[in-house]
Structure formats: C-alpha cells, structure tokens
Motif scaffolding. Structure first.
Motif, mmCIF file in Angstrom:
data_model
loop_
_atom_site.group_PDB
_atom_site.id
_atom_site.type_symbol
_atom_site.label_atom_id
_atom_site.label_comp_id
_atom_site.label_asym_id
_atom_site.label_seq_id
_atom_site.Cartn_x
_atom_site.Cartn_y
_atom_site.Cartn_z
ATOM 1 N N GLU A 169 -10.153 -3.473 -10.088
ATOM 2 C CA GLU A 169 -11.194 -3.042 -9.169
ATOM 3 C C GLU A 169 -12.339 -2.472 -9.998
ATOM 4 O O GLU A 169 -12.197 -2.244 -11.204
ATOM 5 C CB GLU A 169 -10.647 -2.013 -8.179
ATOM 6 C CG GLU A 169 -9.661 -2.625 -7.202
ATOM 7 C CD GLU A 169 -9.243 -1.659 -6.097
ATOM 8 O OE1 GLU A 169 -9.460 -0.430 -6.259
ATOM 9 O OE2 GLU A 169 -8.700 -2.132 -5.089
ATOM 10 N N ASP A 208 -16.379 -0.127 -10.079
ATOM 11 C CA ASP A 208 -17.221 0.887 -9.458
ATOM 12 C C ASP A 208 -18.560 0.278 -9.042
ATOM 13 O O ASP A 208 -18.736 -0.943 -9.076
ATOM 14 C CB ASP A 208 -17.412 2.076 -10.405
ATOM 15 C CG ASP A 208 -18.137 1.707 -11.697
ATOM 16 O OD1 ASP A 208 -18.801 0.645 -11.754
ATOM 17 O OD2 ASP A 208 -18.047 2.474 -12.663
ATOM 18 N N THR A 255 -8.041 1.775 -10.292
ATOM 19 C CA THR A 255 -7.457 1.834 -8.948
ATOM 20 C C THR A 255 -6.895 0.499 -8.493
ATOM 21 O O THR A 255 -6.387 0.397 -7.382
ATOM 22 C CB THR A 255 -8.513 2.316 -7.944
ATOM 23 O OG1 THR A 255 -9.646 1.430 -8.011
ATOM 24 C CG2 THR A 255 -8.948 3.733 -8.251
ATOM 25 N N LYS A 266 -1.403 -2.278 -1.799
ATOM 26 C CA LYS A 266 -2.106 -1.160 -1.157
ATOM 27 C C LYS A 266 -1.597 -0.901 0.261
ATOM 28 O O LYS A 266 -2.167 -0.077 0.980
ATOM 29 C CB LYS A 266 -3.609 -1.432 -1.126
ATOM 30 C CG LYS A 266 -4.254 -1.303 -2.499
ATOM 31 C CD LYS A 266 -5.744 -1.124 -2.383
ATOM 32 C CE LYS A 266 -6.324 -0.649 -3.691
ATOM 33 N NZ LYS A 266 -7.766 -0.355 -3.590
ATOM 34 N N SER A 277 -13.887 2.331 -1.577
ATOM 35 C CA SER A 277 -12.427 2.447 -1.510
ATOM 36 C C SER A 277 -11.867 1.700 -0.309
ATOM 37 O O SER A 277 -10.647 1.550 -0.173
ATOM 38 C CB SER A 277 -12.023 3.926 -1.431
ATOM 39 O OG SER A 277 -12.577 4.533 -0.269
#
Length: 583
Positions: A87, A89, A97, A254, A568
């Motif tokens: 993942e 930013d 993450t 997740k 997120s």
C-alpha cells in the motif's frame, strides 16, 4: 482505494470560441472535487455491489496481473480479485499497511520483503514467500508470453542469466524463511521508495501455477475461468467479455467485505451516464468530457483525485541511434531554437482549454511532474500562462520576424518555415481542441499546420512516434508515471520513450542527481526534483499542458466511499443502505 494510479460524446465548449480560434480567458479553471462521499441511511446487512466498468471494449478475459494488458481486465484484477504486495501514502510511497512491508538497504542494493503471517489465498491455501518469488520465475522465463519483463525485473541480479537459460535459478533472490525474501539489485535509487518504482508488487499462487506450463498461462483456467487471488472477492462466474460475478472472500487479509458480493459489467461510454442516472449501478468512472451532463445528478455523487498523468506538447529534435542506443539530435531543425518553443508555450490558454473542453477536470500543468506528487512537485513555478503579447516579444527578441508580410515570422536567418503538428483523433472534441492550438500559434505569427491536414488514429500516431517518423515537428502526448515520478525513463538520452529525441548534458546531470544515493534524503530529493523542473521549464523539450482528475461516480445507497491516495478506506469496508441502487 485509488487503484487506477498504478495502471489510464458531446463536443464541449464550442460556444467559447470567438474569432480567429481563440477562447475566452479563464482564471482558476480547476474544479474542486471532494475525494470522499458520505450518504445518509442505515446500512443493510450484505447486499450486492453493482459496478459499471466503463469501456468501449469488452473484457479480454486475462484476469491476472502477469498477463493482462488491457485496462478493463487490470481494473478487475487489481481492485477486486487480487492485490499487490504494497500500500502507499499520498505521495505513492510504500508504507507498511499492506500485505507486505519492504525494508530498503541502499548501501548494499538490497530490499527485504516480509509478508504477513497466517494468510490464505481465496481457495484457502496458505500464503508463503514462495508466492512472492514465483512471479519472478514466470515473468523472466523464456516461454513467458506477457509484457511484464521490463527494466524493473531485469534490474534483479542474475535474472537475465535465468532468462537466457544459463541457469535454473535467479541468484538475486534469497529466501530467508517462509515469510521473508531478500532481493539484490544491480542499480538502486530513491525510486525504490515508490510503489511501482522498481520493486515487483506481484504475488501469485505458486500452488496453482506450478501445474501450468508457462507458455500456457495466458489461456489457463487460473487466468480465464477461476482466478485464485488475495483480493477482497473471488470469482463466482464469468460471462466472457461482458460480466463477472464475485462473492466476498472470507480469507481477505483485511477482513471479509461487508457486502455479500459484487457484479461488474462492461458499459459503453455512450450509455454510461444514462445507466447511472437510471440507478442501474453503484459505481462508475464516467467520461470526463461529459461531466457537465452528470455533475448535478440527484441519485449519485462524483468524487475524484488528481491523477499521476499529464498531457504535454512535445517537439521532435532528432532520432534514435540504434547502434548507440541513445538519442541523436538534428541541430538543423528550427525547433532547436529555444525562443520558438517558449513563444509557443505562452501562445495558448491551457486554463481555458481545461474549463471549456473538460469542465475543469483537466487544468493547466506548470511542470512535467504531476502535481499529485506533492513532496517533489515544484508548485512555486508559474509555468506558462496565456500571454500572446509575450510570445510575440520573445520571437522578436530572438530574431523571428515577419519580413515578407504574410503574417508568419521567418527564422533568424530570414527563412520561412512551417511546423507540422501530429495529433490524435481521440474523441469528438479532438478536432476543435487541436484546431484551437494551431490557430493560437498562428495568431502570434508561428505557422503551424496539422500533419497532412488531419488527425491520426491512435495506432498510426503511436507507430509514427516509435518509428521516428520525421514528417512532423510538434506532437501532443500524455504520460502516466505510475507510482514513481522520476522522469528519467521519459527524458534521458538513453530512454527509448524519449520521443522528443532531446539530448542535453545538463539534463543528464540533473537526472543523475534524482537517482543518486543522496536522493534517499528527502530534502535533497525535493531540491533535485525542483532543479529538474525549473530547467525543463526553461529549455522546454516539451511544454507542460494539462494535469487531470480521475473521477468516480457513486450511487447514494453507498454509505461511504473514498478515492484519496493513501486512504485507509478499502472496498471491504463498503456498506449499502438499500437493496438496490437509488434511482
């Protein structure tokens, strides 16, 4: 959950044209889109998400990142069936993450990848580091039929010996344990920090691919019928070319999605807006050039984020020397004169183009680095605002003067010239759009004509760029950078994608700074990127033209949705507030 960053009807704005092909000036043309949407209502339990894959072509059916080369297929794979390792930013830099983390060791040119423990594929089989190693052996194999074996893979130590059949193993891949892989690279730059910047993101089920001959992978059941992945959904059924029915994957790392499943159908761009307004779908990426027809829709909202893509106006400086594998400049060309290029940059109104033709969803670019990359984009550079008087003054100061009174300047040696402009017939707005630019250049005295007086289809246009056709002097283009803003692959003298065929020693020096060990320091990296942007804005191998939004329309029964880079929010969190999309 902006997956598009890693992969890209009505004629708008014609009323804005006035005499001589100019457009009424526009200031601050960029729209202000929200990156998320929240709707009222109490979430129901489960439900089926309905997704429109807006495309003028059907699914090709290659539902694997290793062999898919069509955006419709990749959209399904990367967004729903499988997942990449990492993942990222808001600046598209890798963060920890995701399914895996990456520890960089610049001094030793190594990366250590560690995957999450106790994870399972959608068929219930355990995930191990062998599933991260497998894609290297597939993509680099001599029988591999896909398009992924590029520079990033070739940068792995020992992989070309494997590709050429000199060895059965790739020496640069070292399995530490069932969850850890150490990779050695030949070269190592700060681009490794970026998702898609040099580290393979692929993870594939080795227990499936071990049973398939590599030459047969593209046509296998794993790709065409029942793909096994690590994504939030797994395939329930496929209607070839048309639709895919998905069910929630309880093994998703997740957590199992809150909806029961999803249906993805191909919808033609010409009918997509009507389909969304009719309440037939929950999510769609509607055509941006039709934005004015749906921006005020009552049953869905449109959100978006700036993409990693920019449009530009390029100049043809020379050709590609195949023996030296580098650019070779032709100094006799009139566009070698920097003043001419600078005058052309100030002659047209990119702000107005973005507003009149794209409803503000495209907006003036100030450099050749997309503004998405906030950590390195030089937002303080003004770029090129519309100023035809400045264009004329630049020409006059450089000796471009109209000596014969025909309305067009001659070159500083008194020789008349005509620039041939290569442009694509990409949509219904293409003809008025490119005609506007041609007329804008003529208005300041630069004689520019469409090549052969017409627009070219995409395939012909691409062939002419790649083959170094010398019949044009100027061309329009667009680049998607992927997750890495480093421009070396587009503007280095050693880059085949340097279609301008521009070579410059100072440019090479600035590009080397971007890829140096010092660039691992964020302050140095930012300064180096700024220096390159300032230099190319001065030299103008290409004129920065337009940045753009990627948009997504979301039905009002979707409780929450977010497309911001680095968000997120994931599709597994999506909830519905009604049994069917709201009409």
């Amino acid at each position: 959950m902006n997956h598009s960053v890693l992969r890209k009807a009505a004629i708008l704005g014609l009323a804005a044209f006035t005499l001589a092909g100019t457009i009424s000036p526009v200031v601050n043309a960029q729209v202000a889109l929200e990156t998320s949407v929240d709707n009222e209502g109490t979430p129901i339990k489960g439900g089926t998400l309905k997704i429109a894959e807006v495309a003028g072509e059907p699914f090709s059916g290659a539902f694997s990142s290793l062999v898919a080369d069509q955006s419709t297929d990749l959209s399904v794979v990367e967004g729903y069936i499988n997942t990449g390792l990492f993942e990222y930013d808001e600046n598209l830099q890798i963060k920890d993450t995701g399914l895996a983390s990456a520890k960089l060791d610049p001094e030793n040119k190594k990366v250590t990848i560690t995957i999450r423990k106790d994870q399972k594929w959608s068929d219930g089989q355990p995930l191990t580091i062998d599933d991260v190693i497998a894609p290297y052996y597939i993509v680099a194999h001599k029988d591999y039929t896909g398009i992924r074996y590029g520079d990033d893979f070739k940068n792995v130590v020992g992989i070309e010996d494997y590709h050429e059949g000199k060895t059965d193993t790739i020496s640069g891949l070292k399995k530490i344990d069932d969850y850890t892989l150490e990779i050695s690279y030949q070269t190592f730059s700060a681009s490794m920090k970026q998702v898609g910047g040099g580290i393979s993101p692929y993870v594939e089920p080795k227990h499936i691919y071990d049973k398939i001959a590599i030459k047969d992978i593209a046509d296998s059941d794993q790709v065409r019928v029942n793909p096994v992945g690590m994504g939030p959904f797994r395939v329930k059924s496929i209607t070839p070319g048309e639709a895919i029915v998905l069910e929630s994957n309880e093994y998703y790392f997740k957590g199992k999605p809150k909806v029961d499943g999803a249906v993805i159908e191909v919808v033609n761009p010409s009918t997509a807006v009507a389909e969304m307004k009719a309440g037939n779908y929950d999510i769609a990426e509607l055509p941006t050039d039709a934005y004015d027809t749906f921006k005020d829709a009552s049953n869905f909202k449109t959100i978006g984020t700036v993409e990693n893509t920019y449009s530009y106006i390029g100049f043809k400086f020379g050709s590609w020397n195949k023996d030296k594998e580098e650019v070779e400049m032709d100094t006799s060309k009139v566009i070698q004169n920097k003043a001419l290029r600078q005058a052309m940059a100030y002659a047209f109104d990119a702000d107005a183009v973005g507003q009149r033709f794209f409803s503000g969803l495209r907006f003036r670019a100030n450099t050749l680095i997309p503004s998405l990359f906030k950590s390195v984009h030089a937002s303080d550079l003004p770029g090129f605002t519309y100023d035809p008087e400045k264009s004329k003054q630049i020409l006059a100061d450089a000796g471009f003067v109209d000596k014969d009174g025909d309305g067009f300047v001659e070159d500083p040696n008194g020789k008349p010239f005509t620039l041939k402009f290569l442009a694509r017939s990409s949509s219904d707005i293409a003809e008025p759009l490119w005609s506007y630019l041609v007329e804008s250049w003529k208005q300041v005295g630069i004689n520019v004509e469409l090549l052969d007086g017409r627009l070219y289809d995409f395939n012909s246009y691409s062939d002419m760029l790649r083959s170094d056709d010398q019949s044009f002097d100027v061309f329009e283009g667009a680049w998607g950078t992927g997750g890495d803003p480093n421009p070396t692959g587009f503007y280095s003298k050693k880059a085949p994608f340097n279609y301008e065929r521009w070579a410059d020693d100072k440019n090479e020096e600035l590009l080397e700074a971007l890829s140096s060990d010092k660039a691992f320091d964020e302050a140095y990296r930012k300064e180096a990127f700024h220096a390159w942007q300032a230099y190319t804005n001065e030299e103008l191998p290409a004129i920065p033209y337009l940045y753009r939004y990627g948009i997504r329309s979301v039905n009002n029964r979707v409780k929450h949705y977010d497309v911001a880079n680095g968000t997120s929010f994931g599709i597994e969190q999506l909830e519905l507030t009604a049994d069917e999309p709201i009409k």
